[in-house]
Write an enzyme that holds these catalytic residues in place. Structure first.
Site, PDB file in Angstrom:
ATOM      1  CE  LYS A  54      36.569  41.641  30.103  1.00 41.84           C
ATOM      2  NZ  LYS A  54      36.178  42.222  31.378  1.00 41.84           N
ATOM      3  CE  LYS A  68      29.939  37.447  33.325  1.00 43.71           C
ATOM      4  NZ  LYS A  68      30.272  38.734  33.959  1.00 43.71           N
TER       5      LYS A  68
END
Length: 300
Positions: A243, A173
């Site tokens: 992030k 991911k």
């Protein structure tokens, strides 16, 4: 699917995911730090609101979490009144959050000592896919556990793929989102070159979208015209992509891979968030490029 499923984290993604489980007739016990989100979920048929993560764990056979960051994941799983404190041996937990591999490994080891199996199940897709039940789940952890959670993944998503052991889903991911972040900046720069060189950006959009060349991709398809129209309402916020880009950069550095494009992308996202665009869609990184060239890309 007669067993009770827990769900913790009822925000932009988790709320619709839990709703889809409830609509499919799955008995749910849920919790969220937001009283409003918890109350909204508690109104769904077959859903029981719980007072804590520990309470959810005590009443669940399979438990999903969808949380913002490493610290919150560690706290919800391992903190006071967290999942570990209430769970019984045999519980299967699935974390859909985008977090570091280290956070997942910390949680997985601590839970394993209590007889709990932890899976990392991060997602591709944003809020519209959560609502429509078309999320793609990237699954890491014990392969033998995949069959146990598959019925629930199939309700919430269109597809899932097993990619390896614990934290491998996180790694996949993060690499994916690092690439997506680089793409978002590259598209904004290309559109800036269009407007500064006299090329009609909408014509450029049509050429890339229809021409069959290698520049076309999902991000370009879904975002380029929106950017040109000045539309930056969020389906995935800029601060969240910042992030993720940071986590991807940390993974690259830990792997000793030089990634100058990702480093520059992270700096660009830092500038976007620090300039007040963090709550807009992640395509709002375009505003940084606009500032660099001294004009908006949109006609509005």
């Amino acid at each position: 699917m007669n067993e009770t499923v827990g769900f913790i984290g009822l925000g932009t993604m988790g709320g619709p995911m839990a709703a889809n489980l409830a609509k499919a007739g799955v008995r749910l016990v849920v919790h969220d730090a937001s009283a409003a989100a918890l109350a909204a979920a508690g109104k769904l048929a077959g859903v029981t609101a719980a007072k804590s993560a520990a309470d959810v764990a005590a009443r669940s056979a399979v438990l999903f979490t969808c949380l913002p960051n490493d610290d919150i994941v560690r706290g919800v799983y391992l903190g006071a009144a967290g999942i570990a404190s209430g769970a019984q041996a045999g519980l299967v937990t699935c974390d859909c959050s985008t977090v570091s591999p280290e956070a997942t490994l910390d949680v997985s080891r601590a839970l394993a000592a209590r007889g709990i199996t932890h899976m990392d199940t991060p997602m591709l897709g944003s809020q519209p896919q959560a609502v429509s039940g078309e999320i793609f789940f990237i699954v890491g952890g014990e392969k033998a556990t995949l069959e146990r959670i598959t019925p629930f993944l199939e309700i919430m998503g269109r597809m899932h793929m097993y990619v390896g052991g614990s934290a491998m889903g996180n790694r996949v991911k993060l690499i994916h989102n690092g690439l997506a972040a680089v793409t978002s900046v590259a598209v904004a720069e290309a559109l800036a070159v269009c407007v500064e060189s006299g090329v009609d950006p909408y014509t450029f959009y049509d050429v890339v979208r229809s021409g069959g060349g290698m520049a076309f991709g999902t991000y370009f398809d879904r975002r380029a015209r929106r950017m040109l129209d000045g539309e930056f309402s969020p389906t995935f916020m800029c601060e969240l992509m910042r992030k993720d880009a940071g986590l991807a950069l940390a993974l690259a550095r830990a792997s000793k891979v030089p990634v100058p494009m990702l480093e520059e992308t992270k700096r660009t996202y830092d500038e976007a968030v620090d300039s007040g665009w963090g709550k807009e869609d992640f395509s709002a990184v375009t505003h940084v490029i606009e500032r660099r060239v001294g004009r908006k890309l949109s006609r509005g």
